[in-house]
Design an enzyme around this catalytic site. Structure first.
Site, PDB file in Angstrom:
ATOM      1  N   ASP A  85      59.324  31.891 -60.896  1.00  0.00           N
ATOM      2  CA  ASP A  85      60.268  32.264 -61.949  1.00  0.00           C
ATOM      3  C   ASP A  85      60.205  33.763 -62.216  1.00  0.00           C
ATOM      4  O   ASP A  85      59.204  34.421 -61.915  1.00  0.00           O
ATOM      5  CB  ASP A  85      59.929  31.491 -63.250  1.00  0.00           C
ATOM      6  CG  ASP A  85      61.080  31.479 -64.235  1.00  0.00           C
ATOM      7  OD1 ASP A  85      62.141  32.081 -63.953  1.00  0.00           O
ATOM      8  OD2 ASP A  85      60.932  30.853 -65.306  1.00  0.00           O
ATOM      9  N   GLU A 107      61.025  26.133 -69.105  1.00  0.00           N
ATOM     10  CA  GLU A 107      60.227  26.970 -68.194  1.00  0.00           C
ATOM     11  C   GLU A 107      58.736  26.809 -68.499  1.00  0.00           C
ATOM     12  O   GLU A 107      57.907  26.698 -67.589  1.00  0.00           O
ATOM     13  CB  GLU A 107      60.627  28.442 -68.350  1.00  0.00           C
ATOM     14  CG  GLU A 107      62.018  28.736 -67.821  1.00  0.00           C
ATOM     15  CD  GLU A 107      62.451  30.168 -68.037  1.00  0.00           C
ATOM     16  OE1 GLU A 107      63.353  30.607 -67.310  1.00  0.00           O
ATOM     17  OE2 GLU A 107      61.919  30.850 -68.927  1.00  0.00           O
TER      18      GLU A 107
HETATM   19  O1  LIG Z   1      65.388  32.280 -69.953  1.00  0.00           O
HETATM   20  C1  LIG Z   1      65.363  32.997 -68.953  1.00  0.00           C
HETATM   21  C2  LIG Z   1      64.175  33.271 -68.165  1.00  0.00           C
HETATM   22  O2  LIG Z   1      62.996  33.350 -68.902  1.00  0.00           O
HETATM   23  C3  LIG Z   1      64.269  34.392 -67.140  1.00  0.00           C
HETATM   24  O3  LIG Z   1      63.217  34.193 -66.248  1.00  0.00           O
HETATM   25  C4  LIG Z   1      64.156  35.776 -67.683  1.00  0.00           C
HETATM   26  O4  LIG Z   1      65.091  35.970 -68.712  1.00  0.00           O
HETATM   27  C5  LIG Z   1      64.350  36.820 -66.578  1.00  0.00           C
HETATM   28  O5  LIG Z   1      65.645  36.751 -66.088  1.00  0.00           O
HETATM   29  P1  LIG Z   1      66.187  37.731 -64.981  1.00  0.00           P
HETATM   30  O6  LIG Z   1      65.534  37.371 -63.703  1.00  0.00           O
HETATM   31  O7  LIG Z   1      67.678  37.474 -64.958  1.00  0.00           O
HETATM   32  O8  LIG Z   1      65.883  39.130 -65.417  1.00  0.00           O
END
Ligand SMILES: O=C[C@H](O)[C@H](O)[C@H](O)COP(=O)(O)O
Length: 226
Positions: A85, A107
């Protein structure tokens, strides 16, 4: 390199890390967000080499299915070897802020089950002290004002994420100006407020491995005590 190129580079590094470790019956935990989406698209190339995935959001489930990757309910998946993630912020201890996309609760649940949590992030996410990024808190709707008042007592400025509903039917309060120099303590204090489902601090269960995209290449940083 652009931010998207860095995100693609860390997504590829995650696929390269897990590929030789996957078994035919492996189920992979998959996160949410733009970096996780690049990972999903690359994971699809390996879809005949593992069993399927557990998704941390409805959006991720849809994307996995669109690639023909089977999506399992966590309750029937058993043990997960990997959870991959992104993050909104990480510090040097691989403690994270997550939930910018509002998927923090699922998550956190999937990360808790996984043996190895691999965080993929571009270098803009690396900070000294967490908290520049507003900390998301998922809240039962009727407790919004109560939780907001308690957050103020803890020194934060809660802002209602207007018009947003989580996959679980709840609301998000984003906390600005909070002192998060002691992440585990803040994570626990926020979770103790009645009406809070969970908050976006991943300090009790930090990442085990950070794949950080930089202009010099992907840095692989293992958590010191993992
Ligand atoms: O709720 C979203 C998640 O925690 C994402 O992993 C986090 O916001 C990072 O997202 P991105 O990869 O789009 O920066």
């Amino acid at each position: 390199m652009t931010q998207d190129e860095l995100k693609k580079a860390v997504a590829k590094a995650a696929v390269d890390y897990i590929a030789p470790r996957l078994e035919r019956d492996s189920v992979v935990g998959v996160g949410t967000g733009s970096t996780a989406n690049f990972f999903i698209d690359m994971l699809a190339e390996l879809k005949n080499e593992f069993d399927g995935a557990v998704a941390s959001s409805e959006a991720t489930a849809e994307r996995l299915k669109s690639h023909g990757i089977p999506v399992y309910d966590l309750n029937s998946a058993g043990e997960l070897e990997f959870y991959v993630d992104g993050a909104d912020e990480t510090n040097e201890h691989l403690e994270l802020i997550k939930g910018g996309g509002g998927a923090l609760t699922r998550e956190k649940i999937v990360a808790e089950v996984a043996k190895t949590f691999i965080c993929i992030a571009d270098e803009s996410k690396k900070v000294g002290v967490l908290g520049e990024f507003p900390l998301p808190v998922e809240v039962i709707p009727m407790a919004r004002s109560l939780v907001g008042r308690e957050i103020v007592k803890l020194g934060g400025d809660p802002v209602y994420r207007d018009g947003f509903t989580t996959d679980n039917g709840n609301i998000i309060l984003d906390i600005y100006n909070m002192d998060i120099s002691r992440p585990i303590q803040i994570e626990e204090r926020l979770n103790n407020i009645v009406g809070v489902v969970t908050n976006g601090l991943f300090a009790r269960r930090p990442a085990d491995l950070l794949l950080l995209g930089t202009s010099r290449g992907v840095e692989s940083i293992a958590r010191k005590d993992s």
